[in-house]
Design a protein around this motif. Structure first.
Motif, PDB file in Angstrom:
ATOM      1  N   UNK A 129       0.768  -1.096  -0.140  1.00 17.30           N
ATOM      2  CA  UNK A 129       0.128   0.378   0.275  1.00 17.30           C
ATOM      3  C   UNK A 129       0.892   1.354  -0.013  1.00 17.30           C
ATOM      4  N   UNK A 130       2.066   1.235   0.301  1.00 18.32           N
ATOM      5  CA  UNK A 130       2.690   2.507   0.781  1.00 18.32           C
ATOM      6  C   UNK A 130       3.668   2.748  -0.865  1.00 18.32           C
ATOM      7  N   UNK A 131       3.814   1.820  -1.372  1.00 17.89           N
ATOM      8  CA  UNK A 131       4.718   1.939  -3.232  1.00 17.89           C
ATOM      9  C   UNK A 131       5.670   0.725  -2.708  1.00 17.89           C
ATOM     10  N   UNK A 132       5.819   0.015  -2.064  1.00 20.22           N
ATOM     11  CA  UNK A 132       7.568  -0.529  -1.920  1.00 20.22           C
ATOM     12  C   UNK A 132       6.865  -1.811  -3.265  1.00 20.22           C
ATOM     13  N   UNK A 133       7.912  -1.600  -4.119  1.00 16.83           N
ATOM     14  CA  UNK A 133       7.832  -3.230  -4.701  1.00 16.83           C
ATOM     15  C   UNK A 133       8.084  -4.481  -3.619  1.00 16.83           C
ATOM     16  N   UNK A 134       7.765  -5.761  -3.556  1.00 13.25           N
ATOM     17  CA  UNK A 134       7.591  -6.100  -3.016  1.00 13.25           C
ATOM     18  C   UNK A 134       7.824  -7.895  -3.674  1.00 13.25           C
ATOM     19  N   UNK A 135       9.762  -8.070  -2.706  1.00 12.00           N
ATOM     20  CA  UNK A 135       9.733  -9.500  -3.960  1.00 12.00           C
ATOM     21  C   UNK A 135       9.165 -11.182  -2.698  1.00 12.00           C
ATOM     22  N   UNK A 136       9.121 -11.134  -2.951  1.00  9.17           N
ATOM     23  CA  UNK A 136       9.182 -13.080  -2.174  1.00  9.17           C
ATOM     24  C   UNK A 136      10.062 -13.932  -2.603  1.00  9.17           C
ATOM     25  N   UNK A 137      10.684 -14.347  -1.578  1.00  7.03           N
ATOM     26  CA  UNK A 137      11.765 -15.744  -1.877  1.00  7.03           C
ATOM     27  C   UNK A 137      11.541 -16.634  -0.909  1.00  7.03           C
ATOM     28  N   UNK A 138      12.544 -17.960  -2.035  1.00  5.25           N
ATOM     29  CA  UNK A 138      12.043 -19.328  -0.836  1.00  5.25           C
ATOM     30  C   UNK A 138      12.668 -20.058  -1.439  1.00  5.25           C
ATOM     31  N   UNK A 139      13.491 -21.178  -0.970  1.00  2.43           N
ATOM     32  CA  UNK A 139      14.006 -22.306  -1.618  1.00  2.43           C
ATOM     33  C   UNK A 139      13.210 -22.989  -1.934  1.00  2.43           C
ATOM     34  N   UNK A 142      11.144 -24.738  -8.196  1.00  3.70           N
ATOM     35  CA  UNK A 142       9.690 -23.977  -9.026  1.00  3.70           C
ATOM     36  C   UNK A 142       9.623 -25.044  -9.504  1.00  3.70           C
ATOM     37  N   UNK A 143      10.127 -26.145  -9.946  1.00  2.85           N
ATOM     38  CA  UNK A 143       9.274 -26.420 -10.825  1.00  2.85           C
ATOM     39  C   UNK A 143       7.918 -27.608 -10.550  1.00  2.85           C
ATOM     40  N   UNK A 144       8.514 -28.158  -9.126  1.00  5.91           N
ATOM     41  CA  UNK A 144       7.672 -29.212  -7.960  1.00  5.91           C
ATOM     42  C   UNK A 144       6.842 -27.945  -7.556  1.00  5.91           C
ATOM     43  N   UNK A 145       7.390 -26.760  -6.851  1.00  6.54           N
ATOM     44  CA  UNK A 145       6.517 -25.906  -5.706  1.00  6.54           C
ATOM     45  C   UNK A 145       5.655 -24.504  -6.535  1.00  6.54           C
ATOM     46  N   UNK A 146       6.192 -24.290  -7.869  1.00  5.43           N
ATOM     47  CA  UNK A 146       6.146 -22.925  -7.958  1.00  5.43           C
ATOM     48  C   UNK A 146       4.139 -23.203  -8.213  1.00  5.43           C
ATOM     49  N   UNK A 165       9.915 -15.667  -6.082  1.00  9.13           N
ATOM     50  CA  UNK A 165      11.567 -16.340  -6.743  1.00  9.13           C
ATOM     51  C   UNK A 165      11.825 -17.346  -5.920  1.00  9.13           C
ATOM     52  N   UNK A 166      11.786 -18.285  -6.463  1.00  7.73           N
ATOM     53  CA  UNK A 166      11.947 -19.979  -5.944  1.00  7.73           C
ATOM     54  C   UNK A 166      13.091 -20.381  -6.938  1.00  7.73           C
ATOM     55  N   UNK A 167      13.721 -21.729  -6.085  1.00  7.18           N
ATOM     56  CA  UNK A 167      14.981 -22.235  -6.523  1.00  7.18           C
ATOM     57  C   UNK A 167      14.643 -22.826  -7.611  1.00  7.18           C
TER      58      UNK A 167
END
Length: 167
Positions: A129-139, A142-146, A165-167
């Motif tokens: 809401x305050x204008x930040x670009x939020x990036x979510x990362x995880x280990x 990608x293929x199995x759990x994306x 962003x996934x592994x």
């Protein structure tokens, strides 16, 4: 929940060693004598109060920032046990007293039932809401759990992030 005599001091000593930079020693599991204390911490409210305190501190910091209009203001959040909780999975693993099981975790994650951590969802929404670009990362893979991870986050209210962003 009754904590056995000595368990609290065992837990506090282990926690100090685990949380200190350059840990005293590497550890793969939580010592079994700490199980009752960790379970009480997670289930009896202290974990939630700690999260609320930290998120309040972060929000105070955010309120001092005036994001520019150049689109360069960003925030990065981890997914597992930051945005969404795997507490149900870890309860079955005795809160870390049993070794991590990659196949078991993948089976758990494929269910897509990880609940949002309320304090962090509030933080996330404030950032967006305050204008930040939020990036979510995880280990997570990608293929199995994306897709299931993306759907799980959406179902829990994590809407409007810049990229997952996934592994």
């Amino acid at each position: 929940m009754m904590i056995p005599e000595g368990a609290a001091s065992d837990y506090l000593s282990w926690r100090l060693a685990a949380e200190t930079p350059n840990n005293v020693s590497a550890w793969r599991t939580v010592p079994s004598q700490c199980l009752t204390y960790v379970e009480a911490y997670m289930l009896e409210g202290q974990y939630g109060r700690d999260l609320d305190l930290i998120v309040d501190q972060v929000l105070s910091y955010i309120n001092e920032i005036d994001p520019s209009n150049d689109g360069m203001d960003a925030w990065i959040l981890d997914v597992d046990d930051t945005c969404i909780s795997n507490l149900i999975y870890y309860r079955e693993k005795r809160y870390g007293c049993d070794p991590f099981d990659p196949a078991g975790f993948e089976a758990w994650a494929l269910k897509g039932g990880c609940p949002a951590i309320p304090a962090v969802l509030g933080l996330f929404n404030n950032l967006v809401q305050n204008g930040f670009k939020v990036f979510l990362i995880t280990g997570r893979d990608q293929e199995t759990l994306g897709q299931v991870t993306s759907d799980n986050l959406h179902d829990q209210g994590f809407i409007g992030y810049e990229r997952l962003i996934l592994n």
